[in-house]
Write an enzyme that holds these catalytic residues in place. Structure first.
Site, PDB file in Angstrom:
ATOM      1  N   GLU A  42       0.743  -1.181  -0.078  1.00 41.26           N
ATOM      2  CA  GLU A  42       0.129  -0.069  -0.246  1.00 41.26           C
ATOM      3  C   GLU A  42       0.873   1.408  -0.098  1.00 41.26           C
ATOM      4  O   GLU A  42       0.530   2.315  -0.665  1.00 41.26           O
ATOM      5  CB  GLU A  42      -1.019  -0.115   1.173  1.00 41.26           C
ATOM      6  CG  GLU A  42      -2.193  -1.312   1.033  1.00 41.26           C
ATOM      7  CD  GLU A  42      -2.887  -1.012  -0.050  1.00 41.26           C
ATOM      8  OE1 GLU A  42      -2.949   0.212  -0.927  1.00 41.26           O
ATOM      9  OE2 GLU A  42      -3.525  -1.929  -0.450  1.00 41.26           O
ATOM     10  N   THR A  48       0.748   5.455  -7.215  1.00 43.84           N
ATOM     11  CA  THR A  48       1.447   5.012  -8.267  1.00 43.84           C
ATOM     12  C   THR A  48       0.901   3.869  -9.009  1.00 43.84           C
ATOM     13  O   THR A  48      -0.008   3.024  -8.162  1.00 43.84           O
ATOM     14  CB  THR A  48       2.646   4.254  -7.433  1.00 43.84           C
ATOM     15  OG1 THR A  48       3.426   5.516  -6.983  1.00 43.84           O
ATOM     16  CG2 THR A  48       3.748   3.410  -8.398  1.00 43.84           C
ATOM     17  N   CYS A 204     -17.647   1.547 -20.682  1.00 45.67           N
ATOM     18  CA  CYS A 204     -18.846   1.467 -20.166  1.00 45.67           C
ATOM     19  C   CYS A 204     -19.715   0.543 -20.617  1.00 45.67           C
ATOM     20  O   CYS A 204     -20.390  -0.004 -19.894  1.00 45.67           O
ATOM     21  CB  CYS A 204     -19.870   2.868 -20.412  1.00 45.67           C
ATOM     22  SG  CYS A 204     -18.895   4.204 -19.879  1.00 45.67           S
ATOM     23  N   CYS A 213     -26.156   4.046 -13.699  1.00 41.83           N
ATOM     24  CA  CYS A 213     -25.056   5.308 -13.693  1.00 41.83           C
ATOM     25  C   CYS A 213     -25.500   6.460 -14.349  1.00 41.83           C
ATOM     26  O   CYS A 213     -25.897   6.679 -15.515  1.00 41.83           O
ATOM     27  CB  CYS A 213     -23.788   4.469 -14.619  1.00 41.83           C
ATOM     28  SG  CYS A 213     -22.540   5.892 -14.630  1.00 41.83           S
TER      29      CYS A 213
END
Length: 358
Positions: A42, A48, A204, A213
């Site tokens: 993490e 990154t 999508c 959405c």
DNA sequence: AAAGCGGGGCT
DNA sequence: AGCCCAGCTTT
């Protein structure tokens, strides 16, 4: 359109189903159970991309299999391993935390969210990630992927890089969390953001959330999420004097509040514009740098683009018979063969590689 | 609240 | 050339 509660439950359910069905990203930290390695991954992955961080994760886990191994290392070894990854304060804080855990916590990684959050280099995102991935605790991660997925799905126009926005998105993410599998949920939403709901040209057609959405239906995909601040890119001009004898070169460690802290560099002259050999010598005279420069040779230039800065660097070689004493007292002469154990900024690594210094 | 901090991939 | 990435710390 459904009500808010239905829209929420559709989100979580569809996301989890998609992740179990279509999870294709196979990365070593995903199946990891060791809190130390989850933490390490993490830290490396902050700001990154996964594929950029991957080789560093492999290098670090090999060099330091346990937090105790990391705590015992010399700082320079860790910075050298981190070389090229950027945001070098992450490495400094990582070492401090490894030593804190080893010395103060008997090597046991804290297993409570509030204790994890107190560690150096760990903020809201990383604390939630470790809490959920390592200990199954019900904390929702909020990273760049989450801002994007939530802003689009719910049509949230509040900028995410404001105090108000951070609070809003954090509460929304937490309310959507599947608390019976917080690790799976957190993986799922970040994977969706990384592979489907991407910043540019999202897929999508492959998205399990498309039906509900908001941005997809209102055609606002390209406008979300909203960021309030624009990054301003300035330019800096570095001139490195490569002071060398037959087998040694003068370098110093960068300190102070500036880029590349804790990395090394040759003798630096920064100026408001790029200088050629003649104007550089004039500047050196002004600064009282009286060592002989009759053998000064221009060796080329490199440009490096950082997020907030363009660094244009010119290199000048100066050969001398023996080491000299410089007004900058914080530097040292080192053997060229030892450069492989010392950490440098990427632009210097590139130059050294090109010139076969290591 | 805003600024500073790397390097790289994608479009 | 612009955007942004498994963000955090300092001012």
């Amino acid at each position: 359109m459904k009500g808010e509660a239905a829209k929420n439950s559709f989100f979580t359910k569809s996301l989890m189903n998609w992740h179990e069905r279509d999870n294709t990203r196979d990365l070593p930290w995903k199946s990891e159970k060791d809190p130390y390695k989850i933490w390490l991954s993490e830290i490396i992955l902050q700001q990154t991309r996964a594929l950029q961080g991957l080789p560093y994760y492999l290098k670090f886990t090999e060099a330091f299999p346990t937090v105790k191994d990391m705590a015992a290392c010399a700082d320079e070894q860790a910075f050298r391993l981190w070389q090229g990854l950027g945001y070098y304060n992450r490495c400094k804080n990582m070492l401090a935390t490894a030593r804190f855990i080893t010395d103060e916590l008997d090597g046991h990684f804290p297993d409570k969210h509030e204790d994890i959050l107190k560690l150096k280099g760990i903020g809201p995102y990383t604390a939630a990630a470790i809490a959920s991935f390592a200990f199954g605790l019900p904390h929702a991660v909020v990273d760049g992927n989450v801002y994007r997925v939530l802003a689009r799905y719910f049509g949230i126009e509040t900028p995410f890089d404001t105090t108000e926005g951070k609070k809003l998105f954090a509460e929304k993410a937490q309310s959507l969390l599947n608390t019976s599998d917080s690790a799976g949920y957190n993986q799922a939403i970040m994977d969706l953001g990384a592979t489907v709901c991407t910043p540019q040209t999202p897929k999508c057609g492959d998205c399990p959330l498309q039906r509900n959405c908001t941005a997809f239906h209102e055609n606002t995909i390209a406008l979300l999420p909203v960021k309030s601040k624009k990054t301003v890119v300035g330019t800096r001009f570095f001139h490195y004097l490569l002071l060398q004898t037959d087998d040694q070169i003068w370098i110093r460690k960068r300190t102070g509040k500036d880029i590349w802290q804790n990395l090394h560099e040759p003798f630096l002259l920064e100026y408001s514009e790029a200088l050629n050999s003649n104007s550089l010598q004039a500047l050196m005279n002004e600064k009282g740098l009286h060592f002989s420069t009759e053998n000064m040779v221009y060796e080329g230039n490199l440009k490096q683009r950082l997020t907030h800065l363009l660094v244009e660097t010119r290199f000048f070689g100066i050969k001398m018979k023996a080491p000299i004493k410089l007004p900058d007292n914080d530097g040292t002469w080192v053997s060229v063969k030892d450069l492989k154990n010392i950490a440098f900024p990427k632009t210097l690594v590139s130059f050294f590689e090109k010139k076969l210094y290591f």
